[in-house]
Scaffold this motif. Sequence first.
Motif, PDB file in Angstrom:
ATOM      1  N   LEU A 221      -1.271  48.520 -13.929  1.00 61.58           N
ATOM      2  CA  LEU A 221      -2.674  48.835 -14.228  1.00 61.58           C
ATOM      3  C   LEU A 221      -3.590  48.180 -13.198  1.00 61.58           C
ATOM      4  CD1 LEU A 221      -2.689  48.236 -18.105  1.00 61.58           C
ATOM      5  CD2 LEU A 221      -2.747  50.461 -16.940  1.00 61.58           C
ATOM      6  N   ASP A 222      -4.620  48.900 -12.803  1.00 59.33           N
ATOM      7  CA  ASP A 222      -5.664  48.302 -11.962  1.00 59.33           C
ATOM      8  C   ASP A 222      -6.557  47.481 -12.889  1.00 59.33           C
ATOM      9  OD1 ASP A 222      -8.160  47.799 -10.824  1.00 59.33           O
ATOM     10  OD2 ASP A 222      -8.054  49.574  -9.549  1.00 59.33           O
ATOM     11  N   PRO A 223      -6.617  46.160 -12.662  1.00 59.48           N
ATOM     12  CA  PRO A 223      -7.329  45.303 -13.619  1.00 59.48           C
ATOM     13  C   PRO A 223      -8.798  45.732 -13.813  1.00 59.48           C
ATOM     14  CG  PRO A 223      -6.228  43.996 -11.935  1.00 59.48           C
ATOM     15  CD  PRO A 223      -6.094  45.422 -11.518  1.00 59.48           C
ATOM     16  N   GLU A 224      -9.450  46.101 -12.727  1.00 60.32           N
ATOM     17  CA  GLU A 224     -10.869  46.479 -12.815  1.00 60.32           C
ATOM     18  C   GLU A 224     -11.033  47.734 -13.683  1.00 60.32           C
ATOM     19  OE1 GLU A 224     -14.703  45.495 -12.139  1.00 60.32           O
ATOM     20  OE2 GLU A 224     -13.053  44.409 -11.168  1.00 60.32           O
ATOM     21  N   ILE A 225     -10.174  48.712 -13.430  1.00 55.88           N
ATOM     22  CA  ILE A 225     -10.242  49.962 -14.193  1.00 55.88           C
ATOM     23  C   ILE A 225      -9.878  49.708 -15.651  1.00 55.88           C
ATOM     24  CG2 ILE A 225      -9.224  52.256 -14.462  1.00 55.88           C
ATOM     25  CD1 ILE A 225     -10.943  52.104 -12.016  1.00 55.88           C
ATOM     26  N   ALA A 226      -8.805  48.967 -15.870  1.00 56.25           N
ATOM     27  CA  ALA A 226      -8.381  48.685 -17.245  1.00 56.25           C
ATOM     28  C   ALA A 226      -9.474  47.939 -17.995  1.00 56.25           C
ATOM     29  CB  ALA A 226      -7.089  47.873 -17.238  1.00 56.25           C
ATOM     30  N   ALA A 227     -10.149  46.998 -17.281  1.00 58.38           N
ATOM     31  CA  ALA A 227     -11.237  46.264 -17.915  1.00 58.38           C
ATOM     32  C   ALA A 227     -12.360  47.213 -18.326  1.00 58.38           C
ATOM     33  CB  ALA A 227     -11.777  45.195 -16.962  1.00 58.38           C
ATOM     34  N   THR A 228     -12.660  48.156 -17.432  1.00 55.70           N
ATOM     35  CA  THR A 228     -13.702  49.135 -17.745  1.00 55.70           C
ATOM     36  C   THR A 228     -13.349  49.916 -19.000  1.00 55.70           C
ATOM     37  OG1 THR A 228     -14.124  49.338 -15.372  1.00 55.70           O
ATOM     38  CG2 THR A 228     -15.048  51.032 -16.796  1.00 55.70           C
ATOM     39  N   VAL A 229     -12.066  50.294 -19.070  1.00 58.38           N
ATOM     40  CA  VAL A 229     -11.619  51.071 -20.227  1.00 58.38           C
ATOM     41  C   VAL A 229     -11.720  50.241 -21.515  1.00 58.38           C
ATOM     42  CG1 VAL A 229      -9.612  52.138 -21.301  1.00 58.38           C
ATOM     43  CG2 VAL A 229     -10.137  52.594 -18.886  1.00 58.38           C
TER      44      VAL A 229
ATOM     45  N   LEU B 151     -19.671  54.614 -11.506  1.00 60.76           N
ATOM     46  CA  LEU B 151     -18.266  54.240 -11.694  1.00 60.76           C
ATOM     47  C   LEU B 151     -17.325  55.292 -11.102  1.00 60.76           C
ATOM     48  CD1 LEU B 151     -18.244  52.888 -15.362  1.00 60.76           C
ATOM     49  CD2 LEU B 151     -17.960  51.585 -13.246  1.00 60.76           C
ATOM     50  N   ASP B 152     -16.129  54.854 -10.794  1.00 63.47           N
ATOM     51  CA  ASP B 152     -15.118  55.768 -10.245  1.00 63.47           C
ATOM     52  C   ASP B 152     -14.434  56.495 -11.409  1.00 63.47           C
ATOM     53  OD1 ASP B 152     -13.053  57.056  -9.066  1.00 63.47           O
ATOM     54  OD2 ASP B 152     -12.290  55.324  -7.974  1.00 63.47           O
ATOM     55  N   MET B 153     -15.095  57.555 -11.876  1.00 66.10           N
ATOM     56  CA  MET B 153     -14.634  58.199 -13.100  1.00 66.10           C
ATOM     57  C   MET B 153     -13.246  58.822 -13.002  1.00 66.10           C
ATOM     58  SD  MET B 153     -16.673  57.277 -15.333  1.00 66.10           S
ATOM     59  CE  MET B 153     -16.209  58.212 -16.779  1.00 66.10           C
ATOM     60  N   PRO B 154     -12.855  59.438 -11.890  1.00 69.28           N
ATOM     61  CA  PRO B 154     -11.497  60.000 -11.846  1.00 69.28           C
ATOM     62  C   PRO B 154     -10.424  58.952 -12.127  1.00 69.28           C
ATOM     63  CG  PRO B 154     -12.801  60.783  -9.991  1.00 69.28           C
ATOM     64  CD  PRO B 154     -13.638  59.763 -10.679  1.00 69.28           C
ATOM     65  N   LYS B 155     -10.537  57.797 -11.507  1.00 66.93           N
ATOM     66  CA  LYS B 155      -9.553  56.745 -11.758  1.00 66.93           C
ATOM     67  C   LYS B 155      -9.571  56.333 -13.226  1.00 66.93           C
ATOM     68  CE  LYS B 155      -8.850  54.245  -7.405  1.00 66.93           C
ATOM     69  NZ  LYS B 155      -9.103  52.961  -6.730  1.00 66.93           N
TER      70      LYS B 155
ATOM     71  N   ASP C 251      -7.806  58.792 -15.359  1.00 64.73           N
ATOM     72  CA  ASP C 251      -6.349  58.606 -15.321  1.00 64.73           C
ATOM     73  C   ASP C 251      -5.930  57.482 -16.264  1.00 64.73           C
ATOM     74  OD1 ASP C 251      -5.991  60.614 -13.530  1.00 64.73           O
ATOM     75  OD2 ASP C 251      -6.065  59.324 -11.753  1.00 64.73           O
ATOM     76  N   ALA C 252      -6.663  56.384 -16.206  1.00 68.19           N
ATOM     77  CA  ALA C 252      -6.317  55.250 -17.063  1.00 68.19           C
ATOM     78  C   ALA C 252      -6.447  55.636 -18.538  1.00 68.19           C
ATOM     79  CB  ALA C 252      -7.218  54.060 -16.737  1.00 68.19           C
ATOM     80  N   ILE C 253      -7.497  56.391 -18.845  1.00 69.10           N
ATOM     81  CA  ILE C 253      -7.690  56.816 -20.237  1.00 69.10           C
ATOM     82  C   ILE C 253      -6.518  57.692 -20.673  1.00 69.10           C
ATOM     83  CG2 ILE C 253      -9.120  58.191 -21.800  1.00 69.10           C
ATOM     84  CD1 ILE C 253     -10.735  55.905 -21.111  1.00 69.10           C
ATOM     85  N   LYS C 254      -6.081  58.555 -19.765  1.00 67.36           N
ATOM     86  CA  LYS C 254      -4.953  59.419 -20.117  1.00 67.36           C
ATOM     87  C   LYS C 254      -3.724  58.581 -20.444  1.00 67.36           C
ATOM     88  CE  LYS C 254      -6.271  63.628 -17.638  1.00 67.36           C
ATOM     89  NZ  LYS C 254      -6.206  64.311 -16.316  1.00 67.36           N
ATOM     90  N   ILE C 255      -3.493  57.561 -19.608  1.00 64.62           N
ATOM     91  CA  ILE C 255      -2.374  56.662 -19.879  1.00 64.62           C
ATOM     92  C   ILE C 255      -2.549  56.001 -21.240  1.00 64.62           C
ATOM     93  CG2 ILE C 255      -1.275  54.491 -19.166  1.00 64.62           C
ATOM     94  CD1 ILE C 255      -2.004  55.290 -16.260  1.00 64.62           C
ATOM     95  N   LEU C 256      -3.753  55.495 -21.455  1.00 65.06           N
ATOM     96  CA  LEU C 256      -4.076  54.822 -22.712  1.00 65.06           C
ATOM     97  C   LEU C 256      -3.756  55.711 -23.901  1.00 65.06           C
ATOM     98  CD1 LEU C 256      -5.809  52.488 -24.231  1.00 65.06           C
ATOM     99  CD2 LEU C 256      -7.667  54.140 -24.045  1.00 65.06           C
ATOM    100  N   VAL C 257      -4.252  56.942 -23.834  1.00 65.55           N
ATOM    101  CA  VAL C 257      -4.079  57.857 -24.962  1.00 65.55           C
ATOM    102  C   VAL C 257      -2.611  58.198 -25.138  1.00 65.55           C
ATOM    103  CG1 VAL C 257      -4.579  60.188 -25.804  1.00 65.55           C
ATOM    104  CG2 VAL C 257      -6.413  58.788 -24.784  1.00 65.55           C
ATOM    105  N   ARG C 258      -1.941  58.457 -24.035  1.00 68.47           N
ATOM    106  CA  ARG C 258      -0.529  58.825 -24.129  1.00 68.47           C
ATOM    107  C   ARG C 258       0.271  57.695 -24.770  1.00 68.47           C
ATOM    108  NH1 ARG C 258       1.325  59.401 -18.785  1.00 68.47           N
ATOM    109  NH2 ARG C 258      -0.409  60.864 -18.509  1.00 68.47           N
TER     110      ARG C 258
END
Lengths: 205, 205, 205, 205
Positions: free
Chosen positions: A151-159, B177-181, B184-191
């Motif tokens: 996981l990219d920490p910055e992105i995961a933190a955002t999530v 924010l870098d929404m595409p990234k 992707d993270a959200i998709k992982i999260l949900v999956r």
Amino acid sequence: MRRLDPVKHEEKRQEILAAAKTCFARDGFKGLSIADICQEAGISPGHLYHYFDSKDAILDAVGAAALEEGARQFAQLVQSGNALSAIATVIEEAKQRNLRTDFILFLQWAAETHRNPKLAAKLREMSKTTRSILANFLAKGQQNGLIDPTLDPEIAATVLFGILDGVRMMTVRDPKLDMPKILDAIKILVRRFLQPATGASAPRS
Amino acid sequence: MRRLDPVKHEEKRQEILAAAKTCFARDGFKGLSIADICQEAGISPGHLYHYFDSKDAILDAVGAAALEEGARQFAQLVQSGNALSAIATVIEEAKQRNLRTDFILFLQWAAETHRNPKLAAKLREMSKTTRSILANFLAKGQQNGLIDPTLDPEIAATVLFGILDGVRMMTVRDPKLDMPKILDAIKILVRRFLQPATGASAPRS
Amino acid sequence: MRRLDPVKHEEKRQEILAAAKTCFARDGFKGLSIADICQEAGISPGHLYHYFDSKDAILDAVGAAALEEGARQFAQLVQSGNALSAIATVIEEAKQRNLRTDFILFLQWAAETHRNPKLAAKLREMSKTTRSILANFLAKGQQNGLIDPTLDPEIAATVLFGILDGVRMMTVRDPKLDMPKILDAIKILVRRFLQPATGASAPRS
Amino acid sequence: MRRLDPVKHEEKRQEILAAAKTCFARDGFKGLSIADICQEAGISPGHLYHYFDSKDAILDAVGAAALEEGARQFAQLVQSGNALSAIATVIEEAKQRNLRTDFILFLQWAAETHRNPKLAAKLREMSKTTRSILANFLAKGQQNGLIDPTLDPEIAATVLFGILDGVRMMTVRDPKLDMPKILDAIKILVRRFLQPATGASAPRS
DNA sequence: CATGAATGAGCATTCATTCAT
DNA sequence: TATGAATGAATGCTCATTCAT
């Protein structure tokens, strides 16, 4: 001969700001009046203008305070412990009435950033700071092998930050939700999201 | 003497409502004036009162419409396909400017429920309906073995719904924010959240 | 279907202006209030703002009207007869109460030009026009041999114009002066000033 | 405990008055505020009320001073020399900026006499005194054969005084006038007016 | 149905004045 | 004597609402 006392001045300013916040929470943008704020603060309308230049100045200050308060509370939680338990704490506190009120105030100011670039900058900055704190924890967790290193920490933190907002939105949408159960589900969600993938994956819950 | 034409009457009402929504999006609670709405709608102030009893009536209608619109869009998405891809669609659309504006409008009305019980009821009802649609999909997914059967569909739906709000809040907090990234993270999260736990689970990414 | 009637609109504007002039004459800059003007004009405060953008706009209009009125009255007098008798007429009218009031209003606006460049330009222009009318008469008089040809008509007109202001100032300084006698003296003054120099000068009255 | 020092008290009073005059010249009736006067005088609002009972009291004092100042300057000129050259001096000084400002201040107070009987009495008295000084000079000139003996000295003085006001009004109406030329014309005017009629009159220019 | 003139209560703001220190 | 915090009435202005046409 009396001298200007900047400390007392600032104290009074904060008192007025608190009164304004109370009135804003009660009346919103529509019903907020200088007269009400003065009554709440126990001062005369003329006197209020020794502390603020205009109604807009008061609103800006209330807005900025609301945004700062939101970030401050979260930062305190996170800095004083483990990030995940901090999330749990926030979720639990979301049930409390005054925190719900604070979040609703926050919502209005977040919406107001649409029309107020200064506030928008403040909100962006506050969010960035909070996200960074969270990202640091995640990075440390990755070093300790507790968190999925892919996981990219910055992105995961955002999530994760987004999830917090989402949880708080739940209580706005429906204050009667079964929050304990939801909290459990969120814990599962977060664990599954952050958990490192193991060949012999641990049994799931 | 002409007869009242209920159809035309309703059309005009909707026109005015659309004008009011435009003005509200531009000016917010503070700056919204009947005069502006009239100019936007191309009618005279006196005439407006043939269609609405008061400014508050217009505001209530705009608020109700904003809440309904939010639910309607989501319901359409979900009903016309797979729940997960629907979530992805919503996330992708969150980048679009007008959807962001719609969400900001929604935020203001969500906050207003704090002061307006009628709106609060409407919001609760709308959210419930949407959640149910989502819960149904999850339940079906569980029957098909695609979704972790240990999850309570209603609770999981609430959580997923919260994530959607959280994603949209992200774009309010920081539109750059870098929404595409993040998507992707959200998709992982949900999956990871929904995926059934299998001994020989599919490789995790 | 009613239509905007620009004529009625302008009429009402003039009514309000007249009311404002009355109030200004009564109360001056200090005491002039929108509420008083509205009462005098028989309209509501809100309605006044359909005709004027602000109190300052009203004041500007009153000021401009005062300056124009001053020039208009004089121009009428001069155009309808002999310049010298016009001066006499002005002097005689200076005794009348309303003309004295008009002049006092004029004084205040003349003083206000110190702070208001637009008004200053208007006053300069008005004065110039009036002076020119007077200068034309003097030039014609010179052609007819009635007026001293060594005088510069423009300069002499300026001086005569100044004398008119001076006469009116007299009545402000002391309303109880013996104006008939003064008028006689002014006539002598003007005659001796303008009279051509004759070798065998006519007896001096 | 200090004793009251009447001299210092009066000095301070005059300082405040000077400050008030400065502010009045800058802001006029409309913009004049106690706060501004205090800032200009370097004292606090509360303290100002040790020297003046009210804003109106200050204004009255400023007005009286303005009227007195006008008369005082003129009286000095006249008493210290020949009346005609005094007039010339006043005319020449009319070009100077600060004298123009003083005259504009005077105009506003002259207009204010319309509403303030006390000021009106003061103005009448001041004018009378000045006129008398002028009349005395004219009477002496008549005894010396320098001035037309058929003129009533009091009336002629009034007329000459009016001319002075007229000259000063010129500079208010149009600050860009060619004052030297006008001054020459005024000199001719005055000479022709006062000159005794002689059979063998001196050549006219 | 349609207009926009007219209302008037309500609001933010100012400012002369007072008074505790 | 001196300060400036505090007051509150007054003012300019706005705007939702009504109504004659």
